[in-house]
Design an enzyme around this catalytic site. Structure first.
Site, PDB file in Angstrom:
ATOM      1  N   ARG A   1       0.814  -1.151   0.021  1.00 32.06           N
ATOM      2  CA  ARG A   1       0.028  -0.023  -0.126  1.00 32.06           C
ATOM      3  C   ARG A   1       0.970   1.156   0.137  1.00 32.06           C
ATOM      4  NH1 ARG A   1       2.671   1.979   3.034  1.00 32.06           N
ATOM      5  NH2 ARG A   1       2.920   1.892   5.706  1.00 32.06           N
TER       6      ARG A   1
ATOM      7  N   SER B   1       4.722  -1.481   2.931  1.00 36.64           N
ATOM      8  CA  SER B   1       4.269  -2.469   3.750  1.00 36.64           C
ATOM      9  C   SER B   1       4.203  -4.033   3.435  1.00 36.64           C
ATOM     10  CB  SER B   1       2.809  -2.132   4.091  1.00 36.64           C
ATOM     11  OG  SER B   1       2.280  -2.499   5.419  1.00 36.64           O
TER      12      SER B   1
ATOM     13  N   TYR C   1      10.160   8.532  17.435  1.00 38.92           N
ATOM     14  CA  TYR C   1       8.841   8.313  17.261  1.00 38.92           C
ATOM     15  C   TYR C   1       8.324   8.288  18.765  1.00 38.92           C
ATOM     16  CZ  TYR C   1       9.455   7.191  12.599  1.00 38.92           C
ATOM     17  OH  TYR C   1      10.077   7.008  11.136  1.00 38.92           O
TER      18      TYR C   1
ATOM     19  N   ASP D   1      -2.255  -0.431   7.495  1.00 38.26           N
ATOM     20  CA  ASP D   1      -1.654  -1.442   6.431  1.00 38.26           C
ATOM     21  C   ASP D   1      -2.522  -2.477   6.234  1.00 38.26           C
ATOM     22  OD1 ASP D   1       0.189   0.609   6.726  1.00 38.26           O
ATOM     23  OD2 ASP D   1       1.591  -0.491   7.708  1.00 38.26           O
TER      24      ASP D   1
ATOM     25  N   ASP E   1      -2.833   8.247  12.830  1.00 39.77           N
ATOM     26  CA  ASP E   1      -3.371   7.004  13.534  1.00 39.77           C
ATOM     27  C   ASP E   1      -3.353   7.017  14.984  1.00 39.77           C
ATOM     28  OD1 ASP E   1      -0.640   6.647  13.297  1.00 39.77           O
ATOM     29  OD2 ASP E   1      -0.753   4.624  12.842  1.00 39.77           O
TER      30      ASP E   1
ATOM     31  N   GLU F   1      -0.661  11.215   7.582  1.00 39.27           N
ATOM     32  CA  GLU F   1       0.432  10.691   8.366  1.00 39.27           C
ATOM     33  C   GLU F   1       0.603  11.045   9.584  1.00 39.27           C
ATOM     34  OE1 GLU F   1       2.181   8.114   6.779  1.00 39.27           O
ATOM     35  OE2 GLU F   1       2.418   9.536   4.866  1.00 39.27           O
ATOM     36  N   HIS F   2       0.956  10.064  10.539  1.00 41.08           N
ATOM     37  CA  HIS F   2       1.159  10.202  12.030  1.00 41.08           C
ATOM     38  C   HIS F   2      -0.159  10.748  12.595  1.00 41.08           C
ATOM     39  CE1 HIS F   2       5.303   9.298  12.395  1.00 41.08           C
ATOM     40  NE2 HIS F   2       5.521  10.021  11.491  1.00 41.08           N
TER      41      HIS F   2
ATOM     42  N   GLY G   1      10.894  -4.025   3.462  1.00 46.15           N
ATOM     43  CA  GLY G   1      11.409  -2.860   4.078  1.00 46.15           C
ATOM     44  C   GLY G   1      11.553  -1.525   3.537  1.00 46.15           C
TER      45      GLY G   1
HETATM   46  P1  ADP Z   1       7.668  -2.925   5.354  1.00 44.41           P
HETATM   47  O1  ADP Z   1       6.445  -3.354   5.934  1.00 44.41           O
HETATM   48  O2  ADP Z   1       7.453  -1.509   5.041  1.00 44.41           O
HETATM   49  O3  ADP Z   1       8.115  -3.481   3.970  1.00 44.41           O
HETATM   50  P2  ADP Z   1       8.723  -3.929   7.770  1.00 44.41           P
HETATM   51  O4  ADP Z   1       9.995  -3.837   8.366  1.00 44.41           O
HETATM   52  O5  ADP Z   1       7.548  -3.482   8.225  1.00 44.41           O
HETATM   53  O6  ADP Z   1       8.730  -2.898   6.323  1.00 44.41           O
HETATM   54  O7  ADP Z   1       8.741  -5.330   7.221  1.00 44.41           O
HETATM   55  C1  ADP Z   1       9.677  -5.904   6.367  1.00 44.41           C
HETATM   56  C2  ADP Z   1       9.800  -7.181   7.031  1.00 44.41           C
HETATM   57  O8  ADP Z   1       8.776  -8.131   6.836  1.00 44.41           O
HETATM   58  C3  ADP Z   1      11.055  -8.189   6.245  1.00 44.41           C
HETATM   59  O9  ADP Z   1      12.107  -7.684   7.028  1.00 44.41           O
HETATM   60  C4  ADP Z   1      10.459  -9.708   6.343  1.00 44.41           C
HETATM   61  O10 ADP Z   1      11.092  -9.851   7.825  1.00 44.41           O
HETATM   62  C5  ADP Z   1       9.155  -9.575   6.415  1.00 44.41           C
HETATM   63  N1  ADP Z   1       8.541  -9.717   5.146  1.00 44.41           N
HETATM   64  C6  ADP Z   1       8.037  -9.054   4.282  1.00 44.41           C
HETATM   65  N2  ADP Z   1       7.655  -9.790   3.002  1.00 44.41           N
HETATM   66  C7  ADP Z   1       8.266 -10.883   2.981  1.00 44.41           C
HETATM   67  C8  ADP Z   1       8.433 -11.926   2.181  1.00 44.41           C
HETATM   68  N3  ADP Z   1       7.772 -11.975   0.992  1.00 44.41           N
HETATM   69  N4  ADP Z   1       9.122 -13.259   2.792  1.00 44.41           N
HETATM   70  C9  ADP Z   1       9.580 -13.058   3.967  1.00 44.41           C
HETATM   71  N5  ADP Z   1       9.331 -12.149   4.623  1.00 44.41           N
HETATM   72  C10 ADP Z   1       8.863 -11.032   4.361  1.00 44.41           C
HETATM   73 MG    MG Z   2       5.669  -3.155   7.701  1.00 43.76          MG
END
Ligand code: ADP
Ligand code: MG
Length: 397
Positions: A34, A133, A229, A179, A43, A40-41, A129
């Site tokens: 998404r 999301s 934060y 999210d 929620d 923003e900020h 990351g």
């Molecule tokens: P964002 O949600 O913004 O991408 P986050 O830090 O919240 O970043 O989440 C990322 C984490 O979610 C990754 O480091 C991993 O641990 C997990 N993750 C997300 N998608 C996958 C995937 N396809 N396979 C394995 N782990 C995943």
């Molecule tokens: Mg996330």
């Protein structure tokens, strides 16, 4: 174009399943990432957010087995792990990718989605990351898989809420509801105006083919001390307390201005006031943007986005030089050059901007963002355009 990418992702996931387990999957599910258009900020202040699902998905291919565990391979991490599907499931001490998956399985089981053993492959086109999301899209995809395998259908808000719980308890991330709600309940050509207090989503058309959403990753993530934060949340709570409410959501902009003196003191200077001005003003802007979208008042839409950016930069102080440069490039191209509006999106200190742009100018604007950003920062930005996508779905069962 986007349909082709989705089809390719699905075909690739099926092929990976076959390679790994020597047969074809019987179940296929997908859940999108998404982007937040504005809000923003807000929620944790009980206010409004305005996300839409993007054409980037976590796809899972699966097939039941006679085993008493699930075996799941993530193509994104290159790892395979076993997952408990019965008994008492506790969060691991160390958060890893498996925490998101195990957490969602555990929370889905708790809600009655009993499953037998299965093999699965996870494959995601949401960058991990990257602030789009991937975590919620993974959780919602797993919850959707649990529905397909068990035959249990979760309630409309039950599904995103159980995914949020998985992220809280197993991934130890105190996220809001946005999210998971948008990944589960997104609709094609609609953005979601979500009231974070009542947890009620309202779908708002974003269907003009002449307008596209451009997501630009600054490819910068500034190191945080960890206090950024918590300070902002605490400031909002303190401001709410001084204004006699439990959430800033309940303070109107006029009330804030009339009570400004209550937020000024030697210890905080005008910091509490500025934090509150962002949170309260952002709700006003979010509602104004949704309203302007419905009416097709694109200039008003753009004004809200830029004002949101300025507020996040100056009052909430969560932007950074690189992101500001991207938004200034957008402003310089301007409405007549095809940029309706642009702002930082996500928690801040780097990450992405979101811009609404004229579809016929997408390539030209993308090229200019990349060129001017590189000239000013030395960094390569990455860009893609998307339209508002459909939320989680079962593709095959
Ligand atoms: P964002 O949600 O913004 O991408 P986050 O830090 O919240 O970043 O989440 C990322 C984490 O979610 C990754 O480091 C991993 O641990 C997990 N993750 C997300 N998608 C996958 C995937 N396809 N396979 C394995 N782990 C995943
Ligand atoms: Mg996330």
């Amino acid at each position: 174009m986007s349909d082709q990418l989705f089809t390719k992702l699905i075909d690739e996931t099926k092929a990976l399943f076959h390679e790994k387990y020597g047969e074809s999957p019987s179940v296929l599910v997908a859940a999108p990432g998404r982007v937040n258009l504005i809000g923003e900020h807000t929620d944790y202040n009980g206010g409004y957010v305005f996300p839409m699902a993007i054409e980037r998905y976590t796809v899972i291919a699966a097939k039941p087995t006679s085993a008493d565990v699930a075996t799941i391979y993530s193509h994104n991490t290159g790892e395979t792990a076993p997952f408990a599907i019965s008994g008492e499931i506790k969060p691991a001490d160390k958060v890893r990718w498996t925490s998101y998956v195990q957490g969602t399985i555990a929370c889905a089981l708790e809600k009655g989605a009993k499953v037998g053993g299965f093999n699965a492959v996870i494959n995601s086109s949401v960058p991990l990351g990257g602030g789009l999301s991937s975590s919620a899209s993974l959780e919602v995809a797993v919850a959707t898989l649990m529905e397909a395998l068990s035959g249990v259908k979760f309630g409309k808000t039950e599904k995103p809420l159980l995914c949020q719980k998985a992220e809280h308890v197993f991934a130890k991330m105190a996220c809001g509801i946005m999210d998971q709600f948008i990944s589960a309940l997104g609709e094609k050509d609609r953005a979601m105006l979500l009231d974070c207090r009542s947890q009620e989503p309202k779908m708002i058309p974003l269907e003009d083919p002449e307008v596209s959403v451009l997501i630009t990753n600054s490819n910068v993530k500034h190191q945080l001390t960890g206090s950024e934060y918590p300070e902002r949340r605490a400031s909002c709570e303190e401001a709410a307390h001084r204004l006699g409410v439990s959430l800033l959501r309940d303070v109107s902009f006029d009330t804030l201005m009339a009570n400004r003196a209550k937020l000024l003191d030697d210890q905080h200077g005008d910091r509490l006031f500025k934090r509150a001005r962002h949170a309260i003003g952002e709700d006003v802007r979010t509602l104004a943007m949704a309203d302007a979208l419905v009416k097709g008042e694109w200039r008003v839409v753009g004004e809200q986005m830029y004002a949101s950016h300025d507020s996040l930069r100056d009052d909430y102080e969560v932007s950074c030089r690189e992101i500001d440069i991207l938004v200034e490039i957008a402003r310089k191209i301007g409405f007549d050059g095809g940029v309706i509006g642009s702002r930082i999106t996500g928690g801040g200190f780097g990450g992405c901007t979101v811009s609404l742009v004229r579809t016929d100018k997408v390539d030209e604007i993308s090229e200019r963002y990349i060129r001017e950003y590189k000239a000013q920062t030395g960094i390569d930005a990455t860009i893609f355009s998307t339209r508002a996508a459909q939320g989680a779905r079962v593709l095959q069962e």
